[in-house]
Design a protein around this motif. Structure first.
Motif, mmCIF file in Angstrom:
data_model
loop_
_atom_site.group_PDB
_atom_site.id
_atom_site.type_symbol
_atom_site.label_atom_id
_atom_site.label_comp_id
_atom_site.label_asym_id
_atom_site.label_seq_id
_atom_site.Cartn_x
_atom_site.Cartn_y
_atom_site.Cartn_z
ATOM 1 N N ARG A 87 0.845 -1.196 0.000
ATOM 2 C CA ARG A 87 0.000 0.000 0.000
ATOM 3 C C ARG A 87 0.888 1.257 0.000
ATOM 4 N N CYS A 88 1.966 1.227 0.778
ATOM 5 C CA CYS A 88 2.893 2.364 0.803
ATOM 6 C C CYS A 88 3.513 2.548 -0.582
ATOM 7 N N ARG A 89 3.894 1.423 -1.210
ATOM 8 C CA ARG A 89 4.531 1.495 -2.533
ATOM 9 C C ARG A 89 3.580 2.118 -3.545
ATOM 10 N N SER A 90 2.304 1.758 -3.458
ATOM 11 C CA SER A 90 1.328 2.245 -4.451
ATOM 12 C C SER A 90 1.095 3.751 -4.304
ATOM 13 N N ARG A 91 1.490 4.320 -3.177
ATOM 14 C CA ARG A 91 1.279 5.762 -2.976
ATOM 15 C C ARG A 91 2.448 6.603 -3.469
ATOM 16 N N ILE A 92 3.504 5.949 -3.949
ATOM 17 C CA ILE A 92 4.685 6.717 -4.353
ATOM 18 C C ILE A 92 4.511 7.233 -5.781
ATOM 19 N N PRO A 93 4.519 8.550 -5.971
ATOM 20 C CA PRO A 93 4.408 9.099 -7.323
ATOM 21 C C PRO A 93 5.720 8.870 -8.097
ATOM 22 N N GLU A 94 5.733 9.237 -9.364
ATOM 23 C CA GLU A 94 6.948 9.090 -10.163
ATOM 24 C C GLU A 94 8.075 9.899 -9.511
ATOM 25 N N LEU A 95 9.205 9.245 -9.232
ATOM 26 C CA LEU A 95 10.329 9.903 -8.540
ATOM 27 C C LEU A 95 11.288 10.523 -9.554
ATOM 28 N N PRO A 96 12.129 11.473 -9.083
ATOM 29 C CA PRO A 96 13.029 12.175 -10.006
ATOM 30 C C PRO A 96 13.839 11.251 -10.946
ATOM 31 N N ASP A 97 14.378 10.152 -10.426
ATOM 32 C CA ASP A 97 15.187 9.275 -11.293
ATOM 33 C C ASP A 97 14.352 8.643 -12.402
ATOM 34 N N ALA A 98 13.140 8.185 -12.056
ATOM 35 C CA ALA A 98 12.277 7.555 -13.053
ATOM 36 C C ALA A 98 11.858 8.595 -14.095
ATOM 37 N N LYS A 99 11.612 9.808 -13.616
ATOM 38 C CA LYS A 99 11.222 10.896 -14.513
ATOM 39 C C LYS A 99 12.359 11.209 -15.482
ATOM 40 N N ARG A 100 13.577 11.267 -14.939
ATOM 41 C CA ARG A 100 14.760 11.530 -15.773
ATOM 42 C C ARG A 100 14.864 10.465 -16.877
ATOM 43 N N ASP A 101 14.710 9.205 -16.496
ATOM 44 C CA ASP A 101 14.815 8.132 -17.489
ATOM 45 C C ASP A 101 13.709 8.255 -18.543
ATOM 46 N N ARG A 102 12.511 8.644 -18.113
ATOM 47 C CA ARG A 102 11.403 8.794 -19.062
ATOM 48 C C ARG A 102 11.701 9.947 -20.032
ATOM 49 N N TYR A 103 12.224 11.067 -19.528
ATOM 50 C CA TYR A 103 12.540 12.194 -20.398
ATOM 51 C C TYR A 103 13.606 11.789 -21.427
ATOM 52 N N MET A 104 14.565 10.962 -20.968
ATOM 53 C CA MET A 104 15.612 10.521 -21.900
ATOM 54 C C MET A 104 15.020 9.612 -22.977
ATOM 55 N N ALA A 105 14.179 8.668 -22.550
ATOM 56 C CA ALA A 105 13.613 7.696 -23.486
ATOM 57 C C ALA A 105 12.587 8.346 -24.418
ATOM 58 N N ASP A 106 11.686 9.146 -23.864
ATOM 59 C CA ASP A 106 10.591 9.697 -24.668
ATOM 60 C C ASP A 106 11.007 10.901 -25.501
ATOM 61 N N PHE A 107 11.888 11.733 -24.960
ATOM 62 C CA PHE A 107 12.196 12.985 -25.652
ATOM 63 C C PHE A 107 13.620 13.044 -26.165
ATOM 64 N N GLY A 108 14.389 11.993 -25.946
ATOM 65 C CA GLY A 108 15.768 11.957 -26.423
ATOM 66 C C GLY A 108 16.656 13.009 -25.782
ATOM 67 N N LEU A 109 16.338 13.409 -24.543
ATOM 68 C CA LEU A 109 17.158 14.429 -23.884
ATOM 69 C C LEU A 109 18.461 13.831 -23.364
ATOM 70 N N LYS A 110 19.493 14.709 -23.261
ATOM 71 C CA LYS A 110 20.761 14.291 -22.671
ATOM 72 C C LYS A 110 20.543 14.049 -21.187
ATOM 73 N N ARG A 111 21.318 13.111 -20.601
ATOM 74 C CA ARG A 111 21.136 12.722 -19.204
ATOM 75 C C ARG A 111 21.179 13.920 -18.249
ATOM 76 N N ALA A 112 22.181 14.784 -18.431
ATOM 77 C CA ALA A 112 22.316 15.917 -17.505
ATOM 78 C C ALA A 112 21.114 16.862 -17.600
ATOM 79 N N ASP A 113 20.655 17.128 -18.842
ATOM 80 C CA ASP A 113 19.486 18.005 -19.032
ATOM 81 C C ASP A 113 18.237 17.366 -18.433
ATOM 82 N N ALA A 114 18.051 16.068 -18.742
ATOM 83 C CA ALA A 114 16.873 15.359 -18.235
ATOM 84 C C ALA A 114 16.874 15.373 -16.708
ATOM 85 N N ALA A 115 18.058 15.166 -16.114
ATOM 86 C CA ALA A 115 18.153 15.139 -14.653
ATOM 87 C C ALA A 115 17.824 16.506 -14.069
ATOM 88 N N GLN A 116 18.277 17.550 -14.760
ATOM 89 C CA GLN A 116 18.017 18.904 -14.256
ATOM 90 C C GLN A 116 16.517 19.212 -14.266
#
Ligand code: ADP
Ligand code: MG
Ligand code: ZN
Length: 502
Positions: free
Chosen positions: A323-352
């Protein structure tokens, strides 16, 4: 004293952080039903439990346990199914029970890890080759987390009157028990941090993670998030740790960096002069930019830690943890990876962009406003231009990105446009048109100018053909001048190069 860069050539800094975070978003205290509030009248949110009256019995706050389990999952910790609360005894009026309820050797969360992306100027603080650096000098530093345990905060004390700045010299000490019993989680890192910049980044990443989880307002300024920095030095190549000092209650990211920087340089000087670093607690004075001794640790504190007989041991179920796990929204690292995969952004830019939830939300709103077009330009504008402004809307950034993507304005003009529309509701495209800034990329009109310039500047054309490619800049300038600024330099550049090579 030597400068940090100089010191870190010979010495390796070993840093571990202890971070306390108040779970300010909860409604009630850790072991009673008193309201959690920062700014109520002193001593209005109190009851027999948090005032330590004999016989009062504590009841754990389930929401607080949920919060710490979420914090553990988000920092890749092992969630311990079985753990319990302990009593840590001490005598001081900020805790009327004379003990703090905390956890023993087994905390709710053990053995986690957060990876830091260190880039830019801060990456230069680490001169050694024990990390793999990328082409821009950036690197990833894995930081292990020893544990995150649950405890309660003490009352707030204010010392007034008497000799200023001296606790013992105060005429009166005031105690506000409103804060007493506030749910607090303490995270302890392994001594894996190696530079002040890494320590600062770790705190920042932790803060963003806890903000994303919504478990605290994470304010270093107001003290709802506080950190102690432990630091020692060892000669490069040495495997044994040196003696550490501990710096207490640092209240800004800058202070954390600067205090560690100062302490590294101070310890290096002591050691290089053949002295000894004492295990002591030091206090950072931002105004004088130095640390001073608070107390010397002579013997181990004797807290008589033992399991609290008033609180039953915990057995967390898989269902609760899920139940605790299901309450966790998308975290910064997962978001960074999604920006890299979906938008082809560079790692540093995506992380920022992904690191700060407010920035990430703004970026995603801007993309939506841009109709998911010009993604690369939007990202570039977000990383390089938007941080300098405080009152732009996603629609304005989308519009501006569109202008840049179609080469209607230059990057330099983009700044001018943003300076003008920041804080207004004006559309950048409308502003550009109203001020005649739109640049032509029309090949016909620009072609005529290019031909005229090439015919006029025969010397430079010859130089170019003789191998001096740098004169291209001069020729672009001539074209810009002829077009009275309304031609696009990129388009001129391309057309000139084509004609000269052809
Ligand atoms: P203490 O008992 O003095 O509080 P701990 O062993 O609990 O010390 O460690 C507290 C923090 O200090 C942890 O974050 C740990 O990583 C860090 N630490 C431990 N030893 C060292 C060292 N020699 N140099 C720097 N940091 C250290
Ligand atoms: Mg400690
Ligand atoms: Zn209470």
């Amino acid at each position: 004293m030597k400068k940090l860069a100089e010191v870190l050539k010979d010495w390796e800094a070993v840093i571990g952080l202890e971070v306390h975070t108040e779970l300010t978003t909860l409604e009630t205290k850790m072991f009673c039903n008193c309201r959690l509030s920062h700014d109520d009248e002193p001593n209005t949110n109190v009851c027999p439990v948090c005032l330590g009256m004999p016989g009062a019995l504590p009841v754990p706050n389930e929401k607080a346990i949920e919060s710490i389990v979420m914090a553990g999952l988000a920092t890749n910790c092992q969630i311990m199914r079985h753990s319990m609360f302990y009593r840590k005894h001490y005598f001081y009026p900020d805790m009327a029970k004379n003990f703090q309820t905390t956890q023993g050797p087994v905390a709710f969360c053990m053995h986690g890890q957060l990876d830091l992306e260190v880039s830019g100027a801060g990456a230069k603080e680490r001169p050694d080759s024990t990390v793999e650096k990328d082409a821009d000098g950036g690197y990833v530093a894995p930081i292990r987390i020893l544990r995150i345990h649950m405890e309660e905060d003490a009352a707030k004390m204010v010392h007034v009157g008497g000799e200023e700045g001296r606790i013992g010299g105060a005429a009166e000490s005031l105690i506000d028990y409103n804060r007493c019993g506030t749910p607090l989680i303490e995270l302890v890192t392994e001594p894996d941090l190696r530079t002040p910049e890494e320590a600062r980044l770790f705190m920042e990443k932790l803060r963003q993670t806890f903000l994303t989880l919504g478990i605290s307002d994470c304010s270093l300024e107001s003290g709802s998030m506080r950190c102690d920095g432990n630091i020692s030095l060892r000669r490069r190549g040495e495997t044994k740790f040196g003696t550490k000092t501990e710096m207490k209650n640092i209240n800004s990211f800058k202070s954390l960096h600067d205090a560690l920087e100062y302490e590294i340089c101070r310890q290096a000087e002591v050691l290089e002069e053949g002295g000894i670093v004492y295990q002591e607690t030091r206090h950072w004075e931002p105004s004088r930019r130095r640390t001073v001794v608070m107390r010397v640790k002579e013997t181990a504190d004797d807290y008589r830690l033992f399991p609290d007989p008033d609180l039953a041991p915990f057995d967390l179920t898989d269902e609760f943890i899920d139940r605790c796990r299901s309450r966790i929204p998308e975290l910064p690292d997962a978001k960074r990876d999604r920006y890299m995969a979906d938008f082809g952004l560079k790692r540093a830019d995506a992380a920022q962009l992904a690191g700060d939830p407010t920035v990430a939300a703004f970026f995603e709103e801007t993309l939506a406003a841009a109709g998911e077009k010009n993604v690369e330009t939007v990202a570039k504008v977000m990383v390089n231009l938007v941080p300098s402004y405080d009152a732009l809307t996603p629609a304005q950034v989308a519009s501006l990105s569109g202008l840049l993507a179609e080469d209607a304005i230059t990057f330099a003009q983009a700044r001018e446009v943003l300076d003008a529309v920041n804080g207004t509701s004006e559309d950048p495209a409308a502003y550009v048109d109203a001020h005649g800034m739109r640049q032509s990329t029309d090949e016909g009109a620009l072609g005529a100018i290019v031909d005229e310039v090439l015919a006029r500047c025969t010397d430079q054309v010859q130089q170019y053909r003789d191998g001096n490619k740098k004169v291209l800049g001069f020729l672009v300038g001539q074209c810009m001048k002829a077009a009275k600024g309304s031609g696009n330099p990129k388009a001129f550049n391309k057309m000139l190069a084509e004609k000269l090579e052809g």
